[in-house]
Design a protein around this motif. Structure first.
Motif, mmCIF file in Angstrom:
data_model
loop_
_atom_site.group_PDB
_atom_site.id
_atom_site.type_symbol
_atom_site.label_atom_id
_atom_site.label_comp_id
_atom_site.label_asym_id
_atom_site.label_seq_id
_atom_site.Cartn_x
_atom_site.Cartn_y
_atom_site.Cartn_z
ATOM 1 N N GLY A 378 0.811 -1.214 0.000
ATOM 2 C CA GLY A 378 0.000 0.000 0.000
ATOM 3 C C GLY A 378 0.840 1.257 0.000
ATOM 4 N N LYS A 379 2.143 1.124 0.266
ATOM 5 C CA LYS A 379 3.061 2.267 0.224
ATOM 6 C C LYS A 379 3.670 2.342 -1.175
ATOM 7 C CE LYS A 379 4.164 1.337 5.074
ATOM 8 N NZ LYS A 379 3.250 2.369 5.594
ATOM 9 N N PRO A 380 3.416 3.415 -1.917
ATOM 10 C CA PRO A 380 3.879 3.494 -3.311
ATOM 11 C C PRO A 380 5.373 3.251 -3.469
ATOM 12 C CG PRO A 380 2.367 5.290 -2.830
ATOM 13 C CD PRO A 380 2.642 4.606 -1.532
ATOM 14 N N GLU A 381 6.180 3.734 -2.504
ATOM 15 C CA GLU A 381 7.625 3.551 -2.652
ATOM 16 C C GLU A 381 8.015 2.081 -2.533
ATOM 17 O OE1 GLU A 381 6.769 4.732 1.658
ATOM 18 O OE2 GLU A 381 6.084 5.270 -0.352
ATOM 19 N N VAL A 382 7.308 1.325 -1.684
ATOM 20 C CA VAL A 382 7.579 -0.103 -1.561
ATOM 21 C C VAL A 382 7.169 -0.828 -2.836
ATOM 22 C CG1 VAL A 382 6.977 -2.217 -0.303
ATOM 23 C CG2 VAL A 382 7.371 -0.086 0.947
ATOM 24 N N MET A 383 6.003 -0.491 -3.363
ATOM 25 C CA MET A 383 5.527 -1.103 -4.602
ATOM 26 C C MET A 383 6.496 -0.831 -5.743
ATOM 27 S SD MET A 383 2.943 -2.891 -5.767
ATOM 28 C CE MET A 383 2.152 -3.322 -7.329
ATOM 29 N N ARG A 384 6.992 0.396 -5.808
ATOM 30 C CA ARG A 384 7.926 0.775 -6.877
ATOM 31 C C ARG A 384 9.230 -0.010 -6.777
ATOM 32 N NH1 ARG A 384 7.728 5.666 -5.770
ATOM 33 N NH2 ARG A 384 5.969 6.200 -7.099
ATOM 34 N N LEU A 385 9.754 -0.152 -5.568
ATOM 35 C CA LEU A 385 10.993 -0.908 -5.371
ATOM 36 C C LEU A 385 10.789 -2.392 -5.675
ATOM 37 C CD1 LEU A 385 12.287 0.745 -2.071
ATOM 38 C CD2 LEU A 385 13.376 0.893 -4.320
ATOM 39 N N ALA A 386 9.632 -2.916 -5.291
ATOM 40 C CA ALA A 386 9.351 -4.330 -5.546
ATOM 41 C C ALA A 386 9.324 -4.620 -7.038
ATOM 42 C CB ALA A 386 8.015 -4.718 -4.901
ATOM 43 N N VAL A 387 8.705 -3.735 -7.813
ATOM 44 C CA VAL A 387 8.654 -3.930 -9.263
ATOM 45 C C VAL A 387 10.049 -3.793 -9.877
ATOM 46 C CG1 VAL A 387 7.782 -2.951 -11.422
ATOM 47 C CG2 VAL A 387 6.233 -3.228 -9.471
ATOM 48 N N ARG A 388 10.797 -2.803 -9.420
ATOM 49 C CA ARG A 388 12.097 -2.522 -10.038
ATOM 50 C C ARG A 388 13.124 -3.602 -9.744
ATOM 51 N NH1 ARG A 388 14.520 3.148 -8.512
ATOM 52 N NH2 ARG A 388 12.628 3.753 -9.652
ATOM 53 N N TYR A 389 13.170 -4.059 -8.475
ATOM 54 C CA TYR A 389 14.243 -4.962 -8.079
ATOM 55 C C TYR A 389 13.804 -6.429 -7.939
ATOM 56 C CZ TYR A 389 16.705 -0.633 -7.103
ATOM 57 O OH TYR A 389 17.298 0.592 -7.231
ATOM 58 N N SER A 395 14.236 -16.452 -10.063
ATOM 59 C CA SER A 395 14.096 -17.441 -8.982
ATOM 60 C C SER A 395 13.263 -16.875 -7.837
ATOM 61 C CB SER A 395 15.472 -17.874 -8.483
ATOM 62 O OG SER A 395 16.206 -16.766 -8.000
ATOM 63 N N LEU A 396 13.446 -15.596 -7.538
ATOM 64 C CA LEU A 396 12.644 -14.949 -6.510
ATOM 65 C C LEU A 396 11.183 -14.891 -6.931
ATOM 66 C CD1 LEU A 396 12.314 -13.315 -3.878
ATOM 67 C CD2 LEU A 396 12.929 -11.263 -5.189
ATOM 68 N N LEU A 400 7.774 -16.255 -5.238
ATOM 69 C CA LEU A 400 6.664 -15.351 -4.949
ATOM 70 C C LEU A 400 5.367 -15.858 -5.563
ATOM 71 C CD1 LEU A 400 5.991 -12.716 -3.519
ATOM 72 C CD2 LEU A 400 6.434 -11.502 -5.653
ATOM 73 N N LEU A 401 5.442 -16.458 -6.757
ATOM 74 C CA LEU A 401 4.247 -17.032 -7.375
ATOM 75 C C LEU A 401 3.671 -18.135 -6.488
ATOM 76 C CD1 LEU A 401 2.260 -17.443 -9.740
ATOM 77 C CD2 LEU A 401 3.955 -18.969 -10.768
ATOM 78 N N LYS A 402 4.540 -18.985 -5.959
ATOM 79 C CA LYS A 402 4.086 -20.075 -5.090
ATOM 80 C C LYS A 402 3.447 -19.512 -3.819
ATOM 81 C CE LYS A 402 6.406 -23.889 -4.988
ATOM 82 N NZ LYS A 402 7.406 -24.967 -4.733
ATOM 83 N N ASP A 412 6.445 -33.206 2.723
ATOM 84 C CA ASP A 412 7.675 -33.694 2.083
ATOM 85 C C ASP A 412 8.025 -32.930 0.819
ATOM 86 O OD1 ASP A 412 7.759 -35.706 4.052
ATOM 87 O OD2 ASP A 412 6.403 -36.954 2.864
ATOM 88 N N GLY A 413 7.794 -31.634 0.828
ATOM 89 C CA GLY A 413 8.099 -30.824 -0.337
ATOM 90 C C GLY A 413 9.524 -30.323 -0.346
ATOM 91 N N ARG A 414 9.804 -29.411 -1.281
ATOM 92 C CA ARG A 414 11.106 -28.774 -1.363
ATOM 93 C C ARG A 414 11.293 -27.831 -0.181
ATOM 94 N NH1 ARG A 414 12.505 -26.858 -6.965
ATOM 95 N NH2 ARG A 414 12.262 -24.831 -5.968
ATOM 96 N N LEU A 415 12.482 -27.265 -0.093
ATOM 97 C CA LEU A 415 12.777 -26.361 1.015
ATOM 98 C C LEU A 415 11.811 -25.183 1.042
ATOM 99 C CD1 LEU A 415 14.534 -25.444 3.375
ATOM 100 C CD2 LEU A 415 16.071 -24.350 1.704
ATOM 101 N N ASP A 416 11.518 -24.593 -0.143
ATOM 102 C CA ASP A 416 10.612 -23.440 -0.143
ATOM 103 C C ASP A 416 9.206 -23.831 0.274
ATOM 104 O OD1 ASP A 416 10.093 -24.876 -2.424
ATOM 105 O OD2 ASP A 416 10.209 -23.182 -3.805
#
Length: 430
Positions: A378-389, A395-396, A400-402, A412-416
């Motif tokens: 909800g904080k525009p600066e956080v959203m902007r950084l998330a999209v950019r980086y 892999s990240l 995030l999709l999962k 008994d799944g993977r580490l993630d």
């Protein structure tokens, strides 16, 4: 003149995915169940029409055929667009969830699920608008009163009563029945708004659902503001595409702008060859609220269980509500069937009380993680950084999709998978 009275073991109010799933499972458990729907099928609901592998798993569990030749459009994964990036991520299939999603209009899906409940043995009454609960001497619900509606959507003047020892409210975000039973919405939970329409487009057979992470509007000072949400394109495979957007209320600007205007501005930026324009638009842009994180509680009290939007079960990470509603219907039916098999009223009530615990164990911790996520973006600066980086790191983004679609392997799944499951268990459900 006294109203007509019909009895059952369970009444389910609302024949959306949650209500119809509940009714189908209850009937499969051998219970006498009445399913009440205020409109008639086919009928539309505001939704993106996209079903993640979590929803597909629920359809499989329910026994609903999803063959492509029957009109189900299969998807391979998610395409993300933002920050100058275009990233395709396949659904992470595992022992718990299939490696594909589906798209089907709510006009079709809801009727398919309601007819499936009937085939299992539920008694469906369409054009039956529930008005109020009927309470016994203890203040427990023991039935409902309803108006019979005409094909034009207006009351006919006829009223009916339905009686049962257990009632399920699956009557949507506004949930008249929940309000009448003292279950107001909580204001400490995020809420979203979705708007959508349909277009004729050559993109109708895309195998990826598409998510645009940059939705802009104008602030009070005229500056561009990045909204906490996303736009989507979900191909239906029939010559059309569901196009819409979802926005969270965690932004300061929420409620101060025209969501339909945001959508029009976004659609205007799409490539001309997609043919998504006012000329190919097939319906008005319509909107609906997305209640999240169990925003109505308790989920069980005094004979009434809440399922789906009535209990605020939309996923705060991605705005999905169909999978969660169907999952709640499955759990609700198991609890109710077990409760009604008990020998005494006290034992029955103790089992019904367990529904809240079951749902919070299933989704409560995950929802609280999502509540924190919704606050952050909800904080525009956080959203902007998330999209950019975030987007450049594939892999990240797979992780995030999962997380956002809640697709970890249960055992008994993977580490993630193990980390996500542990986080959900460790986060207190509230």
């Amino acid at each position: 003149m006294n109203p007509q009275v019909e009895t059952a073991q369970v009444i389910v109010v609302g024949a959306g995915p949650g209500g119809s799933s509940t009714a189908a499972y209850l009937a499969a458990h051998g219970l006498d169940v009445v399913l009440l729907e205020k409109t008639s099928f086919p009928r539309d609901k505001i939704c993106g029409d996209g079903l993640t592998p979590r929803a597909v798993k629920e359809l499989i569990s329910l026994g609903v055929p999803t063959r492509e030749e029957d009109g189900w459009h299969r998807t391979k994964g998610l395409r993300i667009i933002g920050g100058g990036m275009r990233l395709e991520l396949d659904w992470p299939g595992n022992a718990t969830f299939p490696a594909y999603g589906l798209v089907r209009t709510r006009m079709d899906l809801d009727e398919i699920l309601a007819r499936h409940a009937v085939a299992r043995g539920a008694r469906l009454h369409e054009l039956t608008s529930v008005q109020a609960p009927i309470l016994d001497r203890r203040g427990h619900i023991c039935g409902v009163t309803a108006r019979v509606m005409g094909p034009d959507g207006r009351p006919t003047g006829e009223t009916r009563e339905y009686r049962a020892p257990v009632v399920v409210a699956a009557d949507g975000n506004s949930s008249r029945l929940s309000l009448a039973m003292d279950r107001p919405k909580r204001d400490d939970r995020p809420m979203g708004v979705a708007v959508r329409t349909y277009y004729r487009t050559p993109r109708h057979d895309d195998q990826y659902i598409e998510s645009w992470l940059e939705l802009w509007t104008k602030g009070d000072d005229g500056s561009d503001v990045l909204m906490p949400g996303y736009g989507w394109l979900f191909a239906l495979g029939d010559g059309t595409c569901n196009v819409g957007l979802g926005i969270l209320d965690t932004a300061e600007e929420f409620g101060t702008f025209d969501y339909r205007d945001v959508m029009r501005r976004w659609v205007a930026t799409m490539p001309e060859e997609w043919e998504i324009s006012e000329e190919t638009q097939l319906a008005p842009i319509r909107g609906a609220a997305l209640p999240m994180c169990f925003n109505r509680q308790p989920l069980y009290d005094r004979g009434l269980l809440l399922v789906g939007d009535a209990g605020g079960m939309v996923n705060p990470f991605n705005g999905e509500g169909i999978a969660e509603a169907m999952e709640a219907g499955r759990h609700a039916a198991e609890v109710i069937a077990s409760a009604l098999a008990r020998a005494t009223p006290g034992e029955t009530e103790a089992v019904l009380q367990s529904y809240t615990t079951v749902m919070k164990q299933s989704l409560g911790g995950y929802y609280m993680l999502g509540k924190g996520f919704a606050t952050l973006i909800g904080k525009p600066e956080v959203m902007r950084l998330a999209v950019r980086y975030g987007l450049p790191r594939k892999s990240l983004m797979r992780l995030l999709l999962k997380i956002m679609a809640n697709l970890p392997q249960e055992r008994d799944g993977r580490l993630d998978d193990r980390v996500l499951n542990a986080l959900s268990r460790m986060t207190p459900a509230a």
